[in-house]
Scaffold this motif. Structure first.
Motif, PDB file in Angstrom:
ATOM      1  N   LYS A  29      36.208 -31.247   5.634  1.00  0.00           N
ATOM      2  CA  LYS A  29      35.604 -29.907   5.580  1.00  0.00           C
ATOM      3  C   LYS A  29      35.382 -29.461   4.132  1.00  0.00           C
ATOM      4  N   SER A  30      35.200 -30.439   3.247  1.00  0.00           N
ATOM      5  CA  SER A  30      34.955 -30.131   1.838  1.00  0.00           C
ATOM      6  C   SER A  30      33.496 -30.407   1.522  1.00  0.00           C
ATOM      7  N   ASP A  31      32.872 -29.492   0.808  1.00  0.00           N
ATOM      8  CA  ASP A  31      31.453 -29.614   0.489  1.00  0.00           C
ATOM      9  C   ASP A  31      31.210 -30.828  -0.403  1.00  0.00           C
ATOM     10  N   ILE A  32      30.279 -31.689   0.012  1.00  0.00           N
ATOM     11  CA  ILE A  32      29.990 -32.877  -0.785  1.00  0.00           C
ATOM     12  C   ILE A  32      28.527 -33.259  -0.665  1.00  0.00           C
ATOM     13  N   LYS A  33      27.980 -33.721  -1.788  1.00  0.00           N
ATOM     14  CA  LYS A  33      26.624 -34.260  -1.842  1.00  0.00           C
ATOM     15  C   LYS A  33      26.728 -35.749  -2.126  1.00  0.00           C
ATOM     16  N   ILE A  34      25.971 -36.536  -1.381  1.00  0.00           N
ATOM     17  CA  ILE A  34      26.032 -37.986  -1.507  1.00  0.00           C
ATOM     18  C   ILE A  34      24.771 -38.482  -2.206  1.00  0.00           C
ATOM     19  N   PRO A  35      24.915 -39.156  -3.358  1.00  0.00           N
ATOM     20  CA  PRO A  35      23.740 -39.667  -4.076  1.00  0.00           C
ATOM     21  C   PRO A  35      23.136 -40.869  -3.361  1.00  0.00           C
ATOM     22  N   LEU A  36      21.819 -40.921  -3.323  1.00  0.00           N
ATOM     23  CA  LEU A  36      21.108 -42.017  -2.657  1.00  0.00           C
ATOM     24  C   LEU A  36      20.430 -42.885  -3.717  1.00  0.00           C
ATOM     25  N   PRO A  37      20.906 -44.102  -3.943  1.00  0.00           N
ATOM     26  CA  PRO A  37      20.273 -44.975  -4.932  1.00  0.00           C
ATOM     27  C   PRO A  37      18.913 -45.446  -4.434  1.00  0.00           C
ATOM     28  N   LYS A  38      18.059 -45.826  -5.367  1.00  0.00           N
ATOM     29  CA  LYS A  38      16.695 -46.227  -4.993  1.00  0.00           C
ATOM     30  C   LYS A  38      16.693 -47.452  -4.086  1.00  0.00           C
ATOM     31  N   GLU A  58      28.094 -41.031 -11.354  1.00  0.00           N
ATOM     32  CA  GLU A  58      28.952 -42.214 -11.264  1.00  0.00           C
ATOM     33  C   GLU A  58      28.915 -42.790  -9.850  1.00  0.00           C
ATOM     34  N   ARG A  59      28.908 -41.910  -8.857  1.00  0.00           N
ATOM     35  CA  ARG A  59      28.842 -42.374  -7.478  1.00  0.00           C
ATOM     36  C   ARG A  59      27.483 -42.988  -7.154  1.00  0.00           C
ATOM     37  N   ARG A  60      26.440 -42.478  -7.802  1.00  0.00           N
ATOM     38  CA  ARG A  60      25.111 -43.067  -7.612  1.00  0.00           C
ATOM     39  C   ARG A  60      25.097 -44.502  -8.140  1.00  0.00           C
ATOM     40  N   GLU A  61      25.745 -44.717  -9.272  1.00  0.00           N
ATOM     41  CA  GLU A  61      25.828 -46.062  -9.852  1.00  0.00           C
ATOM     42  C   GLU A  61      26.603 -47.003  -8.928  1.00  0.00           C
ATOM     43  N   ILE A  62      27.707 -46.478  -8.357  1.00  0.00           N
ATOM     44  CA  ILE A  62      28.519 -47.287  -7.439  1.00  0.00           C
ATOM     45  C   ILE A  62      27.689 -47.687  -6.214  1.00  0.00           C
ATOM     46  N   ALA A  63      26.991 -46.720  -5.624  1.00  0.00           N
ATOM     47  CA  ALA A  63      26.177 -46.997  -4.439  1.00  0.00           C
ATOM     48  C   ALA A  63      25.089 -48.009  -4.750  1.00  0.00           C
ATOM     49  N   SER A  64      24.504 -47.889  -5.935  1.00  0.00           N
ATOM     50  CA  SER A  64      23.446 -48.817  -6.352  1.00  0.00           C
ATOM     51  C   SER A  64      23.989 -50.234  -6.477  1.00  0.00           C
ATOM     52  N   THR A  65      25.149 -50.367  -7.110  1.00  0.00           N
ATOM     53  CA  THR A  65      25.753 -51.696  -7.297  1.00  0.00           C
ATOM     54  C   THR A  65      26.088 -52.339  -5.957  1.00  0.00           C
ATOM     55  N   ALA A 102      24.814 -51.588  -3.002  1.00  0.00           N
ATOM     56  CA  ALA A 102      23.573 -51.853  -2.262  1.00  0.00           C
ATOM     57  C   ALA A 102      22.922 -53.141  -2.740  1.00  0.00           C
ATOM     58  N   GLN A 103      22.993 -53.402  -4.029  1.00  0.00           N
ATOM     59  CA  GLN A 103      22.408 -54.632  -4.579  1.00  0.00           C
ATOM     60  C   GLN A 103      23.109 -55.881  -4.059  1.00  0.00           C
ATOM     61  N   ARG A 104      24.379 -55.742  -3.683  1.00  0.00           N
ATOM     62  CA  ARG A 104      25.107 -56.874  -3.131  1.00  0.00           C
ATOM     63  C   ARG A 104      24.907 -57.008  -1.620  1.00  0.00           C
ATOM     64  N   ILE A 105      24.766 -55.876  -0.914  1.00  0.00           N
ATOM     65  CA  ILE A 105      24.701 -55.898   0.546  1.00  0.00           C
ATOM     66  C   ILE A 105      23.285 -56.144   1.068  1.00  0.00           C
ATOM     67  N   LEU A 106      22.290 -55.493   0.469  1.00  0.00           N
ATOM     68  CA  LEU A 106      20.934 -55.558   1.010  1.00  0.00           C
ATOM     69  C   LEU A 106      20.346 -56.964   1.049  1.00  0.00           C
ATOM     70  N   PRO A 107      20.595 -57.832   0.046  1.00  0.00           N
ATOM     71  CA  PRO A 107      20.092 -59.209   0.166  1.00  0.00           C
ATOM     72  C   PRO A 107      20.672 -59.941   1.377  1.00  0.00           C
ATOM     73  N   LEU A 108      21.897 -59.553   1.777  1.00  0.00           N
ATOM     74  CA  LEU A 108      22.513 -60.163   2.951  1.00  0.00           C
ATOM     75  C   LEU A 108      21.905 -59.610   4.237  1.00  0.00           C
ATOM     76  N   ALA A 109      21.412 -58.361   4.175  1.00  0.00           N
ATOM     77  CA  ALA A 109      20.853 -57.698   5.361  1.00  0.00           C
ATOM     78  C   ALA A 109      19.445 -58.160   5.683  1.00  0.00           C
TER      79      ALA A 109
END
Length: 412
Positions: free
Chosen positions: A267-276, A387-394, A396-403
């Motif tokens: 119940k804590s307000d949070i915004k989630i960054p979406l990497p490209k 910082e969280r955007r960078e984490i999500a990007s990194t 995603a770069q590892r997972i998406l090629p597998l997907a």
């Protein structure tokens, strides 16, 4: 007053009601040349008018009205207020376990964080067995049978929760004086699923690749929407319902931010960054949502508008050979060496992968929407958005090629 006089009074009455005698009154209805029978009485120093049950005059005769009034007067003489007794009898009568659950749920559902959980537990695990039994007729052996069936089905935590539900239901029945028994009271956690053990299952990159290959090769069973959901759960580490109930209005693609707000367990307000890197996935989801306000609209007629809370669980269960539908499939994931995992294990998987990629500390804590502990949690209000955007990007770069999303899109 006789019948002839009553009829004349109804025709000429200029008041709300008139006295017939012996405490009986008639409230005229001139259009029908009749009226409602009423009894005037005094109890505890208060004067009251009570409409007699059933038909009025002339359908209910003067003699019948006097007979009913005599019974009511006898109750009053014994200290019983007939109006209060009538109000009590008009309340919902709780006889069966279904009645008891409905009354308990109506009261508790507004206070529960996730009211769908006990609702599902009752509808699936309790109602089919004892729903129509009288509350007084439920025995301890019924409780034992149900929690053992659930436990034998490989759901020990649900067995525990069902036992707790039984205890709450019978406490509710005790409170309402429906019964003084609680056939669930003697049972302990060890009688149901046993002490809940902390799970430690997390998938490696290799297991994720194998899993995605199997799911991608069986989209006729698992579906493409579920496949996209799994990928997002691995990359963002969300709790399942944060995604299954997500609306497009929460997303600002001009800033590449998902404003989850307080629609989360903390119940804590949070915004989630979406990497490209994840934008192609959201483009696919947008096309497949066909104008719905939800990212993942309901696939069957539903009041919620979004897919059922159980849809993804059942889909994953089928891939492990669980009988969650009329047709049971072989253990397709197990055949490829993937040990059983749950959807919530993907959240732990995300955390483990981040550690493997060298990410630790408060930015990872916020990435998973956990609270920063101790004094730092009180004073550190920095949200680590970039910082969280960078984490999500990194990640995603590892997972998406597998997907291999692009490969599926080309095949479509």
């Amino acid at each position: 007053m006789n019948v002839k006089e009553i009829k004349a009074n109804i025709k000429n009455c200029a008041t709300l009601r008139f006295n017939v005698g012996d405490g009986l009154y008639i409230k005229p209805n001139k259009s029908k040349n009749g009226g409602a029978w009423e009894l005037r009485y005094t109890i505890n120093g208060n004067r009251r008018f009570m409409t007699l049950s059933g038909l009025g005059f002339p359908e209910k005769s003067l003699a019948e009205a006097k007979a009913e009034a005599a019974i009511i007067k006898h109750q009053i003489k014994n200290g019983i207020d007939p109006l209060a007794e009538r109000a009590r009898q008009s309340e919902v009568e709780i006889i069966t376990m279904n009645d008891l659950f409905n009354d308990w749920y109506k009261e508790k559902s507004k206070k529960l964080e996730n009211p769908n959980i006990p609702f599902r537990q009752y509808i699936r695990g309790v109602k089919p067995y004892i729903g129509n039994l009288r509350v007084e007729d439920v025995k301890a052996t019924d409780i034992r049978k149900i929690i053992q069936i659930i436990n034998d089905d490989g759901r020990p935590s649900i067995s525990n929760k069902t036992l707790y539900l039984f205890k709450h239901l019978f406490e509710h029945a005790n409170k309402l004086d429906i019964t003084q028994r609680n056939p669930a009271s003697a049972f302990k956690e060890s009688d149901a699923g046993g002490p809940t053990k902390s799970r430690d299952r997390a998938l490696s990159f290799q297991e994720i690749e194998i899993t995605l290959n199997v799911l991608r090769g069986n989209l006729g069973i698992f579906t493409y929407d579920n496949y996209l959901l799994i990928i997002l759960l691995i990359i963002f580490g969300n709790r399942k319902t944060e995604l299954t109930k997500a609306k497009w209005s929460e997303f600002d693609f001009s800033k590449n931010v998902w404003d989850l707000g307080i629609r989360n367990k903390k119940k804590s307000d949070i915004k989630i960054p979406l990497p490209k890197e994840v934008m192609p996935i959201f483009k696919e989801i947008k096309e497949r949502s066909c104008g719905s306000e939800y990212l993942f609209p309901a696939r069957k007629k539903s009041n919620s508008g979004h897919i059922s809370d159980d849809t993804l669980n059942h889909a994953l269960g089928k891939m492990f050979g669980s009988k969650v539908s009329k047709k049971q499939y072989p253990n397709l994931l197990g055949a490829e060496g993937v040990k059983h995992f749950t959807l919530h294990d993907l959240r732990r998987t995300c955390r483990s992968l981040l550690a493997e990629l060298g990410y630790e500390g408060n930015k990872v804590t916020r990435y998973l929407n956990h609270s920063i502990k101790g004094v730092a949690g009180i004073y550190n209000r920095y949200d680590y958005l970039e910082e969280r955007r960078e984490i999500a990007s990194t990640l995603a770069q590892r997972i998406l090629p597998l997907a291999k999303i692009n490969l599926i899109s080309e095949e479509k």
